[in-house]
Design an enzyme around this catalytic site. Structure first.
Site, short mmCIF file in Angstrom:
data_model
loop_
_atom_site.label_atom_id
_atom_site.label_comp_id
_atom_site.label_asym_id
_atom_site.label_seq_id
_atom_site.Cartn_x
_atom_site.Cartn_y
_atom_site.Cartn_z
CB ILE A 134 4.67 6.52 8.62
CG1 ILE A 134 3.37 7.17 8.15
CG2 ILE A 134 4.72 6.49 10.13
CD1 ILE A 134 2.12 6.45 8.65
CG ASP A 135 8.81 4.37 5.11
OD1 ASP A 135 9.44 5.44 5.24
OD2 ASP A 135 9.24 3.27 5.49
CE LYS A 136 3.29 5.80 -3.25
NZ LYS A 136 3.83 5.64 -4.62
NE ARG A 143 10.42 -0.50 4.19
CZ ARG A 143 10.41 0.34 3.16
NH1 ARG A 143 10.15 1.63 3.34
NH2 ARG A 143 10.69 -0.11 1.95
#
Length: 304
Positions: free
Chosen positions: A138-140, A239
Site C-alpha cells: 500500500i502507498d506510503k 486513487r
C-alpha cells in the site's frame, strides 16, 4: 533452489510482447523485473534466448527460471510494529500512514521491511533483497493492513490468491464531491501515464485490467465517505479510479484537485483484509479501525 515455471502461449496472447505477458501472469512481477530476467537469460522461448521485445506466437513454450534471491542485506531496525496476527507462515501488520513498505531509492531505512527484519528473521525470499516477505503493498501515505509471508511456501499461496482475486481488501476513503448513488463499480484498465511516468492513469495502452467496487458510508456538503473493495490490485488503483469518475481522494497530492484539504497525503485506509491461510486453508479476516487523523478529518468535514 531456482524455481522453474513453464507457460504456454495461447491464441489470445499472440503478437503480445513477452515481457508484458509474463508481468501479467503474476502481479508481483514488475515489467522491468521481467525484462531484466530476459536480458540475463532466465527466460527461454522454445529452448532459445530472446529479447525483451519478443512478440509471442500461439503455442510458444516459455520456460522461466526465477533466479534465487540475493542474500538479504536490509538493515534491521527495531520498531513498535502493530502486529494483528502472526504464526510460522504469515504476519498481518497494520502499517501507519507515512511509512514506506520496502526500501527503494530515497528510502533505505525506516521502512516496514526494516522493522520486519528486526521483528523476525524468517521472511520469504521470493521478492529478493529489498522486499523480503512482501506479498502486496500500500502507498506510503495510505494506512492499514498488509499480509507478509514468512516463507516461500506461504508467499506463493498468498500471491496465487491475489491472482485469483480471492483476497478481501476493503478500504475507507474520503473523496471530493457528493456521490449520489449508494454503490458502484469502476471497471477501467490502468497503466503508466505517458505524460508523467511517476503516475498511473486509465488507458488502453500497456495497461492491466482494474476493478474497484465502492459503496457510500456517509455524505456531507462537499465530500463523501466511502468504502472501496479491490477486485484487482494495481498501483494507485483506488486513487486513479476515483479521480477517473470525478471524485478524487481528499488530500491526494498526485491525483487530487489543486484545491484540496492539506492533510499530508490521501485520505485512504486499508481497514479490512481477508485471505485463506496458506497452510491451514481456513479463511481469516482482520479489521483495523481508521487512524485518529482519519477520524479527525471526518469530524472536520462534518463541522464545515
Amino acid at each position: 533452489m531456482t524455481e522453474s515455471l513453464t507457460i504456454h502461449i495461447d491464441e489470445s496472447q499472440k503478437h503480445d510482447r513477452l515481457d508484458k505477458v509474463l508481468s501479467l501472469h503474476n502481479e508481483e512481477w514488475s515489467r522491468s523485473q521481467v525484462q531484466q530476467w530476459i536480458k540475463e537469460g532466465h527466460v527461454l522461448v522454445n529452448g532459445e534466448k530472446i529479447k525483451p521485445n519478443y512478440k509471442c506466437n500461439t503455442g510458444d513454450e516459455v520456460l522461466l527460471s526465477i533466479p534465487e534471491p540475493e542474500e538479504l542485506d536490509v538493515i534491521p531496525e527495531k520498531m513498535d510494529l502493530d502486529v494483528y496476527y502472526e504464526d510460522a507462515d504469515v504476519i498481518v501488520v497494520n502499517k501507519p500512514r507515512g511509512m514506506v513498505v520496502h526500501p527503494a531509492a530515497g528510502h533505505a531505512t525506516g521502512t516496514l521491511v526494516n522493522g520486519l527484519m528486526a521483528h523476525c528473521k524468517d521472511l520469504s525470499g521470493i521478492n529478493g533483497v529489498l522486499r523480503p516477505g512482501i506479498v502486496h503493498r500500500i502507498d506510503k501515505d495510505t494506512s492499514g493492513l498488509l499480509m507478509v509471508a514468512k516463507n516461500d511456501f506461504a508467499h506463493e499461496k498468498l500471491v496465487n490468491q491475489l491472482v485469483d482475486k480471492s483476497v478481501t481488501r476493503k478500504y475507507q476513503a474520503i473523496v471530493h464531491g457528493v456521490i449520489s448513488h449508494d454503490v458502484g463499480t469502476v471497471d477501467a484498465p490502468i497503466g503508466r501515464d505517458k505524460k508523467d511516468r511517476q503516475s498511473m492513469t486509465v488507458t488502453d495502452e500497456n495497461s492491466r485490467q482494474a476493478v474497484t467496487h465502492f459503496r457510500v458510508i456517509d455524505r456531507y456538503k462537499d465530500f463523501t465517505h466511502i468504502e472501496c473493495q479491490l477486485e484487482t490490485g494495481r498501483t494507485h488503483q483506488i486513487r486513479v479510479h476515483m479521480k477517473y469518475i470525478g471524485y478524487p481522494l481528499v488530500g491526494d497530492p498526485k491525483y487530487g484537485p489543486r484545491k484540496t484539504l492539506d492533510i499530508g497525503g490521501q485520505a485512504l485506509h486499508a481497514g479490512i483484509l481477508g485471505f485463506i491461510h496458506p497452510r491451514t486453508e481456513e479463511y481469516m479476516e482482520f479489521e483495523a479501525p481508521a487512524p485518529i487523523e482519519f477520524e479527525q478529518l471526518l469530524n472536520q468535514i462534518k463541522n464545515r
